[in-house]
Structure formats: structure tokens, C-alpha cells
Design a protein around this motif. Structure first.
Motif, PDB file in Angstrom:
ATOM      1  N   LEU A  89      25.788  33.188  47.150  1.00 10.64           N
ATOM      2  CA  LEU A  89      27.107  33.076  46.538  1.00 10.64           C
ATOM      3  C   LEU A  89      28.054  32.185  47.352  1.00 10.64           C
ATOM      4  CD1 LEU A  89      27.640  36.790  45.440  1.00 10.64           C
ATOM      5  CD2 LEU A  89      26.965  34.893  44.006  1.00 10.64           C
ATOM      6  N   GLY A  90      27.877  32.187  48.558  1.00 12.29           N
ATOM      7  CA  GLY A  90      28.783  31.396  49.395  1.00 12.29           C
ATOM      8  C   GLY A  90      30.022  32.190  49.720  1.00 12.29           C
ATOM      9  N   PRO A  91      30.795  31.717  50.675  1.00 10.24           N
ATOM     10  CA  PRO A  91      31.970  32.467  51.110  1.00 10.24           C
ATOM     11  C   PRO A  91      33.084  32.480  50.055  1.00 10.24           C
ATOM     12  CG  PRO A  91      31.728  30.454  52.404  1.00 10.24           C
ATOM     13  CD  PRO A  91      30.565  30.541  51.495  1.00 10.24           C
ATOM     14  N   ASP A  92      33.106  31.549  49.087  1.00  9.08           N
ATOM     15  CA  ASP A  92      34.190  31.504  48.095  1.00  9.08           C
ATOM     16  C   ASP A  92      33.982  32.549  46.996  1.00  9.08           C
ATOM     17  OD1 ASP A  92      35.289  29.395  49.463  1.00  9.08           O
ATOM     18  OD2 ASP A  92      34.287  27.879  48.221  1.00  9.08           O
ATOM     19  N   LYS A  93      32.776  32.703  46.494  1.00  8.15           N
ATOM     20  CA  LYS A  93      32.505  33.607  45.367  1.00  8.15           C
ATOM     21  C   LYS A  93      32.153  35.036  45.805  1.00  8.15           C
ATOM     22  CE  LYS A  93      30.787  29.940  42.414  1.00  8.15           C
ATOM     23  NZ  LYS A  93      29.653  29.457  41.684  1.00  8.15           N
ATOM     24  N   LEU A  94      31.895  35.214  47.055  1.00  6.35           N
ATOM     25  CA  LEU A  94      31.475  36.537  47.543  1.00  6.35           C
ATOM     26  C   LEU A  94      32.545  37.610  47.329  1.00  6.35           C
ATOM     27  CD1 LEU A  94      29.193  38.113  48.892  1.00  6.35           C
ATOM     28  CD2 LEU A  94      30.240  37.586  51.087  1.00  6.35           C
ATOM     29  N   PRO A  95      33.844  37.394  47.632  1.00  7.30           N
ATOM     30  CA  PRO A  95      34.845  38.456  47.412  1.00  7.30           C
ATOM     31  C   PRO A  95      34.949  38.844  45.940  1.00  7.30           C
ATOM     32  CG  PRO A  95      35.747  36.788  48.850  1.00  7.30           C
ATOM     33  CD  PRO A  95      34.428  36.293  48.366  1.00  7.30           C
ATOM     34  N   ASP A  96      34.931  37.858  45.000  1.00  3.50           N
ATOM     35  CA  ASP A  96      34.997  38.176  43.561  1.00  3.50           C
ATOM     36  C   ASP A  96      33.762  38.966  43.130  1.00  3.50           C
ATOM     37  OD1 ASP A  96      37.420  36.896  43.200  1.00  3.50           O
ATOM     38  OD2 ASP A  96      36.451  34.950  42.754  1.00  3.50           O
ATOM     39  N   ALA A  97      32.607  38.602  43.627  1.00  3.73           N
ATOM     40  CA  ALA A  97      31.368  39.307  43.282  1.00  3.73           C
ATOM     41  C   ALA A  97      31.420  40.738  43.800  1.00  3.73           C
ATOM     42  CB  ALA A  97      30.174  38.566  43.862  1.00  3.73           C
ATOM     43  N   MET A  98      31.952  40.938  45.017  1.00  3.91           N
ATOM     44  CA  MET A  98      32.052  42.293  45.568  1.00  3.91           C
ATOM     45  C   MET A  98      32.996  43.159  44.729  1.00  3.91           C
ATOM     46  SD  MET A  98      30.060  42.507  48.161  1.00  3.91           S
ATOM     47  CE  MET A  98      30.558  43.764  49.270  1.00  3.91           C
ATOM     48  N   VAL A  99      34.122  42.583  44.239  1.00  4.31           N
ATOM     49  CA  VAL A  99      35.066  43.329  43.394  1.00  4.31           C
ATOM     50  C   VAL A  99      34.385  43.701  42.082  1.00  4.31           C
ATOM     51  CG1 VAL A  99      37.209  43.126  42.082  1.00  4.31           C
ATOM     52  CG2 VAL A  99      37.131  42.345  44.442  1.00  4.31           C
ATOM     53  N   LYS A 100      33.651  42.761  41.455  1.00  2.77           N
ATOM     54  CA  LYS A 100      32.963  43.044  40.187  1.00  2.77           C
ATOM     55  C   LYS A 100      31.885  44.118  40.381  1.00  2.77           C
ATOM     56  CE  LYS A 100      33.735  38.549  38.056  1.00  2.77           C
ATOM     57  NZ  LYS A 100      33.123  37.324  37.564  1.00  2.77           N
ATOM     58  N   ILE A 101      31.170  44.035  41.478  1.00  2.89           N
ATOM     59  CA  ILE A 101      30.132  45.042  41.758  1.00  2.89           C
ATOM     60  C   ILE A 101      30.781  46.414  41.974  1.00  2.89           C
ATOM     61  CG2 ILE A 101      28.389  45.752  43.447  1.00  2.89           C
ATOM     62  CD1 ILE A 101      27.686  42.786  43.811  1.00  2.89           C
ATOM     63  N   ALA A 102      31.906  46.450  42.673  1.00  4.30           N
ATOM     64  CA  ALA A 102      32.615  47.719  42.906  1.00  4.30           C
ATOM     65  C   ALA A 102      33.112  48.306  41.584  1.00  4.30           C
ATOM     66  CB  ALA A 102      33.760  47.504  43.867  1.00  4.30           C
ATOM     67  N   LYS A 103      33.670  47.456  40.673  1.00  3.35           N
ATOM     68  CA  LYS A 103      34.131  47.920  39.366  1.00  3.35           C
ATOM     69  C   LYS A 103      32.953  48.449  38.539  1.00  3.35           C
ATOM     70  CE  LYS A 103      38.263  45.068  38.879  1.00  3.35           C
ATOM     71  NZ  LYS A 103      38.895  44.004  38.105  1.00  3.35           N
ATOM     72  N   PHE A 104      31.829  47.716  38.617  1.00  2.00           N
ATOM     73  CA  PHE A 104      30.641  48.163  37.872  1.00  2.00           C
ATOM     74  C   PHE A 104      30.196  49.549  38.337  1.00  2.00           C
ATOM     75  CE2 PHE A 104      25.993  48.579  37.877  1.00  2.00           C
ATOM     76  CZ  PHE A 104      25.755  48.583  36.510  1.00  2.00           C
ATOM     77  N   PHE A 105      30.140  49.752  39.677  1.00  2.00           N
ATOM     78  CA  PHE A 105      29.725  51.057  40.189  1.00  2.00           C
ATOM     79  C   PHE A 105      30.733  52.155  39.839  1.00  2.00           C
ATOM     80  CE2 PHE A 105      26.897  48.730  43.253  1.00  2.00           C
ATOM     81  CZ  PHE A 105      25.715  49.334  42.848  1.00  2.00           C
ATOM     82  N   LYS A 106      32.040  51.757  39.812  1.00  2.00           N
ATOM     83  CA  LYS A 106      33.069  52.725  39.444  1.00  2.00           C
ATOM     84  C   LYS A 106      32.902  53.161  37.999  1.00  2.00           C
ATOM     85  CE  LYS A 106      38.085  53.319  39.441  1.00  2.00           C
ATOM     86  NZ  LYS A 106      39.375  52.692  39.673  1.00  2.00           N
TER      87      LYS A 106
END
Length: 156
Positions: free
Chosen positions: A20-37
Motif C-alpha cells: 500500500l505504501g505510506p500514503d494509502k496505509l492510514p486510509d486502509a487501516m481506518v477501512k479495516i477498523a470500520k469493517f471489523f467494527k
């Protein structure tokens, strides 16, 4: 977390940074957290719905048992009431029968007195006279004997 050890989590993080690279990693982590929520909320909702259905089924079974118990108890009470009513009727019939027998015996006694007034007088008043003397005494007291009046009228 998910049965993964710390070194496995570091390997997954390194692979994520590489892809993902350092730019897309924070957005991906937020989406993954929302998915798990959302996934966790859905699982909890399904779990609570399932528990409610189980409780409802248990309540229905309990209600059915209580209904059967109440039905059995009502039947037993009705049988008991029926036996009590029968006993009451039996006692009433017995007391009525006793009263009827007493009345019948009383009527029989009165009938015997009417049929044979001389014997009833002799039984009521004990004389030390001979039967002929008692008959003479009975004829001299017409007010005490209804048939004595008839005999005196026939003689006249």
C-alpha cells in the motif's frame, strides 16, 4: 488477536506497508477498523437475536407447562368439588330420610291412638283397676275420648 503471535503481526504490517505504501496505509487501516467494527456489531446483533429466540422458546415451553399444571389442578379441584357436592347431597338425603321416618313414626303413633283410644289411655295413665273398671271410668269421662261421645249418643 485471532490466534496470531507478535512476529506474525509484524510480518503482516511490513507486507501492508510494501503493497500500500505510506500514503494509502492510514486510509486502509481506518477501512479495516470500520469493517471489523461493523462485523462485530453484526455478530453481536445476530447473537442477541438468537438468545432472544431461545428465551422466547423457553418461555413458551414454561407457559405450556404452567397451562398443563393449571388444567390438571382445575380438573382435580373440580373432581374434589364434585365429591364434596356428592357428600353434601348424600348428607342432605340422609337427614331428609331421617326426618321423614320420624314424621312417619309420629303419624303411625297418632293413628294407633285414634284407632284404639282405650289402649292409649291405659298406656298414658296406669290404673290399678281391672279392665271392666277401666272401661267404666273411660265411659264416665267422655270429654277425654272422642269415641265416648258417639257411644253415649248411640245409647240415647
Amino acid at each position: 488477536m485471532f490466534g496470531m503471535s507478535f512476529p506474525e503481526i509484524i510480518i503482516v504490517a511490513v507486507v501492508a506497508v510494501i503493497f500500500l505504501g505510506p500514503d494509502k496505509l492510514p486510509d486502509a487501516m481506518v477501512k479495516i477498523a470500520k469493517f471489523f467494527k461493523v462485523f462485530k456489531q453484526t455478530v453481536n446483533s445476530a447473537k442477541s437475536t438468537f438468545e432472544q429466540e431461545v428465551k422466547i422458546a423457553e418461555l413458551k415451553e414454561d407457559a405450556k407447562k404452567y397451562k398443563e399444571n393449571f388444567t390438571e389442578a382445575a380438573g382435580a379441584v373440580r373432581k374434589k368439588l364434585t365429591f364434596e357436592e356428592l357428600d353434601e347431597l348424600k348428607n342432605t338425603v340422609a337427614s331428609t330420610k331421617d326426618g321423614f321416618n320420624e314424621s312417619l313414626n309420629s303419624l303411625k303413633d297418632e293413628l294407633n291412638i285414634i284407632k284404639d283410644p282405650l289402649n292409649s289411655l291405659n298406656s298414658e295413665v296406669e290404673f290399678d283397676h281391672t279392665p271392666k273398671q277401666a272401661q267404666t271410668i273411660a265411659q264416665t269421662t267422655p270429654a277425654t275420648q272422642p269415641n265416648a261421645n258417639l257411644e253415649t249418643k248411640k245409647e240415647a
